[in-house]
Each structure stands twice: as C-alpha cells, then as structure tokens.
Design a protein around this motif. Sequence first.
Motif, PDB file in Angstrom:
ATOM      1  N   SER A  84      12.695 -13.527  -7.189  1.00 53.81           N
ATOM      2  CA  SER A  84      12.384 -14.250  -8.433  1.00 53.81           C
ATOM      3  C   SER A  84      11.329 -13.515  -9.244  1.00 53.81           C
ATOM      4  CB  SER A  84      11.899 -15.667  -8.115  1.00 53.81           C
ATOM      5  OG  SER A  84      12.906 -16.428  -7.513  1.00 53.81           O
ATOM      6  N   LYS A  85      10.309 -13.014  -8.570  1.00 57.63           N
ATOM      7  CA  LYS A  85       9.224 -12.298  -9.250  1.00 57.63           C
ATOM      8  C   LYS A  85       9.746 -11.035  -9.933  1.00 57.63           C
ATOM      9  CE  LYS A  85       5.553 -14.742  -7.827  1.00 57.63           C
ATOM     10  NZ  LYS A  85       4.473 -15.279  -8.700  1.00 57.63           N
ATOM     11  N   VAL A  97       9.524  -9.109   7.453  1.00 58.45           N
ATOM     12  CA  VAL A  97       9.948  -8.773   6.090  1.00 58.45           C
ATOM     13  C   VAL A  97      10.977  -9.736   5.498  1.00 58.45           C
ATOM     14  CG1 VAL A  97       9.444  -6.326   6.367  1.00 58.45           C
ATOM     15  CG2 VAL A  97      11.696  -7.183   7.006  1.00 58.45           C
ATOM     16  N   ARG A  98      11.593 -10.561   6.329  1.00 60.73           N
ATOM     17  CA  ARG A  98      12.734 -11.362   5.875  1.00 60.73           C
ATOM     18  C   ARG A  98      12.368 -12.340   4.758  1.00 60.73           C
ATOM     19  NH1 ARG A  98      15.925 -15.776   9.599  1.00 60.73           N
ATOM     20  NH2 ARG A  98      17.695 -16.178   8.197  1.00 60.73           N
ATOM     21  N   ARG A 121       0.838  -1.211   0.000  1.00 60.18           N
ATOM     22  CA  ARG A 121       0.000   0.000   0.000  1.00 60.18           C
ATOM     23  C   ARG A 121       0.868   1.255   0.000  1.00 60.18           C
ATOM     24  NH1 ARG A 121      -3.348   0.660   4.859  1.00 60.18           N
ATOM     25  NH2 ARG A 121      -1.457  -0.144   5.846  1.00 60.18           N
ATOM     26  N   ALA A 122       1.915   1.231   0.819  1.00 61.48           N
ATOM     27  CA  ALA A 122       2.813   2.384   0.896  1.00 61.48           C
ATOM     28  C   ALA A 122       3.576   2.568  -0.417  1.00 61.48           C
ATOM     29  CB  ALA A 122       3.785   2.210   2.059  1.00 61.48           C
ATOM     30  N   ILE A 150       6.096  -6.040  -1.645  1.00 62.82           N
ATOM     31  CA  ILE A 150       5.513  -5.568  -2.897  1.00 62.82           C
ATOM     32  C   ILE A 150       4.678  -6.679  -3.539  1.00 62.82           C
ATOM     33  CG2 ILE A 150       7.537  -6.238  -4.277  1.00 62.82           C
ATOM     34  CD1 ILE A 150       7.111  -3.671  -5.938  1.00 62.82           C
ATOM     35  N   SER A 151       3.541  -6.324  -4.123  1.00 58.34           N
ATOM     36  CA  SER A 151       2.654  -7.319  -4.737  1.00 58.34           C
ATOM     37  C   SER A 151       3.071  -7.619  -6.169  1.00 58.34           C
ATOM     38  CB  SER A 151       1.214  -6.792  -4.735  1.00 58.34           C
ATOM     39  OG  SER A 151       1.090  -5.709  -5.658  1.00 58.34           O
ATOM     40  N   ASP A 152       2.536  -8.723  -6.711  1.00 58.04           N
ATOM     41  CA  ASP A 152       2.797  -9.072  -8.113  1.00 58.04           C
ATOM     42  C   ASP A 152       2.327  -7.955  -9.039  1.00 58.04           C
ATOM     43  OD1 ASP A 152       3.686 -11.464  -7.108  1.00 58.04           O
ATOM     44  OD2 ASP A 152       2.087 -12.689  -7.985  1.00 58.04           O
TER      45      ASP A 152
END
Length: 408
Positions: A306-307, A297-298, A233-234, A252-254
């Motif tokens: 990879s993404k 977060v780790r 979101r941030a 972070i999202s896809d």
Amino acid sequence: MSTKLIRNAAIVDGSQDRPTEPLDIAIENGRFVEVGSGLRFSADETIDLEGGIVMPGLIDCHVHVIATTANLGQNAELPNSLVTIRSLKLMNDMLMRGFTTVRDLGGADIGLKMASDEGAIAAPRLVICGKALSQTGGHTDYRGSYSNRDVSWYADRLGTLGRICDGVAEVQRAAREEIKGGAQFIKIMADGGVSSPSDPIGYLVFSVDEIKAAVEIAKGFGTYVSAHLYDDRAIVRALDCGVECIEHGNLISDETIARIAREGQAIVPTNITYDYLATEGPRFGLPPESVAKVADVREAGLERLSKLHEAGALMGYGSDLLGGMQAQQSGEFALRARYMPNQAVIRSATLDAARVLRMEGEIGVIAPGAHADLIAVRGNPLDDISVLAGQGEGISMVLKDGRVMTRT
C-alpha cells in the motif's frame, strides 16, 4: 510475411479504469501494426472476439526458470540435461498462464533465451542476467557450514542460481563475463536471503566498493544492476552505490519508499513466494533453516504494498517461486489486490513491468510497433482479478509474437 487481424476486442492494459470500446488489432510479422475501429487490413487469419477483452501479454519481472526444486543447493547438483528438460516444462506453464515475457533473476543462460527467441520451445520471452553475483557465505552460496567444495565446481552447473566473487577485481571480472555470455543486466546479492543457509536477512554482505564495481561495469555496458534486498539499511546502501532496481524490498522504510518514488528506481515485490513458502515450503524441499526465515519478511512485505502504491513508486510484478511452487505464479495478482486497486495490479504486470525491464513500447502494451503479445480473457480483470488466477483457466487465447500458443 504472416498477418493476423483480431476484431471486436476491448483492451485492458492498466492504463485506465475501464476497458476500451471494441477495437480491431492488426498484426504483421510478429508486431502490432495498427489498432483502431473498423480496420481495413488484409490478413491471413481473422479472429473475431465479439466484444471480449484482451490484454497485453503478462510480464513477470522476477522468476527463476531453472529452479526446479525449492532446495537450491540440491538443484545445483542435478545434471544440466535434467534441469533443462524440467525448465522447459516450467516455462511452458508460465506461458499458458499468460506470461509472454519473464525476467530471470539468476540461472537461465543464453541457450534457453535463444531457444525461446527462435521459437524452438513454447516459452515466454526471456530477459536474463546469467548467474547472480554473490560473495562467499552470501545468498546463492549453498555449500553450508560443513562444505569447503571449491566454488569453481559450480561454474558450469545450469542448476545453480549464482556465482561467487570476492573483492573488486573478481566482481568486475564476473560482471564482464556474464555480460559477455548474454546477460542483459547484472544481478547482485546485496543482502542475506531465505533460501541459502549462512546469510541472515539484514546482513550487509558485498562491500560498498564491490557494489560500486558491479554498477560501474553494468553502466559501462549500457545496462543496470538489480539487487536482492530486504533490509532498509541494505537498500539505502545499495541505492547510494547506484543500484537501480530493488528485488523484494520487504523491510523498506517509508523514507526510502519516498526516495525511490522521487528518484525513479524500480522495485519488484515478490510476496506470493513468502505466502506459499510459509505453508508449503517443506513439502517442496525448502530446508528447515530457510523456513524459519520466512516469518521475518512475510507480513512486512504485504504491508509495504500500500505504501509503495500510494507513493507512486515504479513497481513491477514478481513471483520468485521455486520448484513445484511455481504453479502459484498468478497468485500474486490476488495478493496485491488486497492492498492496491486492480488497475494498479494489472499495470504492474504490463506497462510498469515493461518500464522495469527497460522495454517500454516493446512489450506490455497493445500498440503499433510492440511485440504482438496478447491474451484473451474470460471476464474483466478490472472488476474481478481472479480472471488471471490459476493455470490459465480464465484465459482463452495466448499470442506471443503474433503466434497463437494456445486457444480454447
């Protein structure tokens, strides 16, 4: 006029999956001037590498050269003279690991940069933002719940990573002052963080108008804003405001990965710091409340590598280590290599890192016109990335601006 000729050197820079044929590399006045086979070039010094491999000087896109301890609140209390002397050691160690350029994301000042540029110290080239911009209670506000010390006390502390500014007018003034003081870009804290006491990760801190104000000032001066970000979101909010470089990005999202790959913003993952903080943070002075945040977060950050690679996002090499943990700077190579091809990992510390720093053609490449930054390695990092590990044991020579900084 200083000249140097390096003969019979195969180049690995991340642009292809194998070394080049052995080439000659001519250097004049700190720049590469010619690269090719059988060069006829009159040089003050000739170094024959006999078919060995060279790489452009490595680039770390996220360091804190003044972070002499993992307890950043304590670091801010230290005398400026002590922080300076400790920083010189930290920077020299980076150079011996092959990092000839580093981008400091909060703390380093114009004096340290000038000392490096002038050759007064043996250190990487510094790209600086000055102090990172934060808000009251945000990342880099290390006062904690029980301290109401006036933030102006920190203004002249070399050991503090950031400065506090609240409201559009204060953000504008702070950004202008940092650029006036030699900052080459602006860094903002647009999410909570691990090392500070009162800002949970995923905390939407600066307002939209404050972020836009920082972006407007940076762009007006011909530069950009980089932002400390974890939560998706941030990240989306910051991108909508014009932020052009994401630091960390663990959550972070896809969808947002696809967006930055499409739109061309940069991202600098820094996974080695979480990997090491989880096991060694307390030993190096990280407060308990910060250690507790690491798990959030780790693992997510590692999975995102990879993404990001598959999407073709512009990704720079970053370490973000603090204090004595900075000795693990090169550990990010092996960590990334679990999720990406070695070629892509190398590129993130050479060609792509130069793009992140907006210094494409200047650093991260062995080509005419670029700074003569070069390392000679004992082995082929495309086959074995561990050549770049440790404290430079796999590096036989480091050149910065054509000067031999170490040779073994």
